[in-house]
Design an enzyme around this catalytic site. Sequence first.
Site, mmCIF file in Angstrom:
data_model
loop_
_atom_site.group_PDB
_atom_site.id
_atom_site.type_symbol
_atom_site.label_atom_id
_atom_site.label_comp_id
_atom_site.label_asym_id
_atom_site.label_seq_id
_atom_site.Cartn_x
_atom_site.Cartn_y
_atom_site.Cartn_z
ATOM 1 N N ASN A 136 56.162 38.256 8.888
ATOM 2 C CA ASN A 136 57.223 39.007 9.013
ATOM 3 C C ASN A 136 57.413 40.034 9.866
ATOM 4 O O ASN A 136 56.334 40.000 10.791
ATOM 5 C CB ASN A 136 56.457 39.861 7.542
ATOM 6 C CG ASN A 136 57.954 40.662 6.882
ATOM 7 O OD1 ASN A 136 58.995 41.271 7.331
ATOM 8 N ND2 ASN A 136 57.445 41.484 5.776
ATOM 9 N N PHE A 137 58.655 40.890 9.865
ATOM 10 C CA PHE A 137 57.787 42.074 11.579
ATOM 11 C C PHE A 137 58.441 42.054 12.327
ATOM 12 O O PHE A 137 58.041 42.179 13.925
ATOM 13 C CB PHE A 137 56.863 42.601 11.349
ATOM 14 C CG PHE A 137 56.366 43.600 10.483
ATOM 15 C CD1 PHE A 137 57.184 44.799 9.201
ATOM 16 C CD2 PHE A 137 55.210 43.062 8.661
ATOM 17 C CE1 PHE A 137 57.094 45.534 8.215
ATOM 18 C CE2 PHE A 137 54.882 44.356 8.091
ATOM 19 C CZ PHE A 137 55.729 44.870 7.190
ATOM 20 N N LEU A 138 59.565 40.934 12.590
ATOM 21 C CA LEU A 138 59.769 40.136 13.799
ATOM 22 C C LEU A 138 60.761 41.073 14.779
ATOM 23 O O LEU A 138 62.068 41.438 14.345
ATOM 24 C CB LEU A 138 60.457 38.660 13.420
ATOM 25 C CG LEU A 138 61.308 38.027 14.919
ATOM 26 C CD1 LEU A 138 60.199 37.829 16.125
ATOM 27 C CD2 LEU A 138 61.496 37.129 14.601
ATOM 28 N N THR A 172 61.649 35.859 5.295
ATOM 29 C CA THR A 172 62.921 35.986 4.531
ATOM 30 C C THR A 172 63.432 36.320 6.228
ATOM 31 O O THR A 172 63.127 36.929 7.119
ATOM 32 C CB THR A 172 62.827 37.031 3.942
ATOM 33 O OG1 THR A 172 61.845 37.869 4.465
ATOM 34 C CG2 THR A 172 62.065 36.220 2.373
ATOM 35 N N LEU A 388 57.868 41.818 1.698
ATOM 36 C CA LEU A 388 57.954 42.826 1.816
ATOM 37 C C LEU A 388 59.090 43.462 2.850
ATOM 38 O O LEU A 388 59.160 42.356 3.750
ATOM 39 C CB LEU A 388 56.473 43.445 2.323
ATOM 40 C CG LEU A 388 55.315 43.312 0.997
ATOM 41 C CD1 LEU A 388 54.377 43.707 1.557
ATOM 42 C CD2 LEU A 388 55.818 44.370 0.158
#
Length: 388
Positions: A136-138, A172, A388
Amino acid sequence: RHKFWETQPVGQFKDLGDASLPEGPIEPPTPLSEVKQEPYNLPSPYEWTTCDLDSEDMCNEVYVLLTNNYVEDDENMFRFNYSKEFLRWALHPPGYYKSWHIGVRVKTSKKLVAFITGVPARIRSRDTVVVMAEINFLCVHKKLRSKRLAPVMIKEVTRRVHLENIWQAAYTAGVVLPTPVSTCQYWHRSLNPKKLIDVGFSRLGARMTMSRTIKLYKLPDQTITPGFRKMEPRDVPAVTRLLRSYLKQFVVAPDFDENDVEHWLLPKEDVVDSYLVESPETHEITDFCSFYTLPSSILGNQNYSTLKAAYSYYNVSTKTPWIQLMNDALIVAKRKDFNVFNALDVMHNETFLKELKFGPGDGKLHYYLYNYRINHVLRPSELGLVLL
Ligand code: MYA
Ligand code: JJ1
């Protein structure tokens, strides 16, 4: 078409519909001694950094990078604005690895210009529980886009995941990549329709006035279900049992134990909210609902700077009807001053979305697995996973 993704162990478009390929890992693990020991090379102006979110300064740098450069809607009107407390929570689950919180700095100025993270999770696919990384948070700074930094960052996080002897991942994205396990629709329930219309998040419907719209979305001040209350630490064992038994029915879902439930679902102010129904007679925990807090910055509005959004997380109904349970969730979200309640069409959410006046958004969310093949594209209702 996808010069990077074509080289990766992910389902490829050409293989869609080929059910002769076995479900499961696409390539086998390699011996740990064969995992590259040094970081991948970045273009020479940049260097790797490991981000310690416990450090107030580093957490702030990550927060500022994401606040200014993370995900926007297709018309660039809103940008996700994860809080520092949320980032700490999201990145510090049981068994997390600090080495999976990866930043890129400009060597000369030390400015943080890119970020990617992983956290460990046990995810079940059909009958098999697999230890995976949730990525996440790419994020790459707006001024450094399209320089092929993202593939290097993905390879580097992959390497660091491999060093922990973990070979699969889940993630995602709002963009289509090779190849989605499932594609979900975002739905939105107005809680403060006047503000949503003023900032361009929603529009006044045809043949609707502002006062009719406000009336349409009105909610009671108090929840309706007897025994509906906030989750407490003493509820962790019962909520874990309830959730585990509920999640069994989905094709892909997390395998939560009590430690996971304590971390991911115990209420944390302005981060995650969880409520349950305790039967007034038997004191059994029969139903559960939760949502996380993810505001968005409103880009270029004179009157408002943030949209306060609640995102549906994990919900379980065994006794309270879905519509009543989630209506109570809307009531508490409204009371906590959220402007909108968002949900995906995963799990049983379709059973309450229309009835509770959610409307489809203009955004979709694609779910992916890395190095794990699933032979059929799943319906959103077969997914038991919310990232998230
Ligand atoms: S999803 C959220 C992603 N972040 C944003 O959307 C924030 C705003 N955008 C940006 O910061 C940049 O546009 C990003 C791309 C950083 C997204 N996931 O460097 P480039 C491919 C995967 O020139 P940039 C989230 O956080 C693209 O198809 N790949 O592009 C989950 C192309 O490859 P190919 C993506 O725009 C992340 C290549 O990158 C994404 O400057 C899961 C172009 O690179 C995307 N969202 O930077 C990551 N967007 O040529 C995968 C573009 O092949 C994890 N690309 O088409 C995989 C598992 C790893 C662990 C495995 C362990 C075993
Ligand atoms: O929030 C989203 N869309 C909103 C705002 C649209 C503004 C113009 N583009 C939307 N509003 C309509 C609400 C309306 C309320 C009354 C009933 C009818 C509906 O549709 C969308 C989701 O729909 N969000 C985004 O586009 C943000 C990006 C989504 C991809 C996220 C990638 C996640 C990264 C993974 O870690």
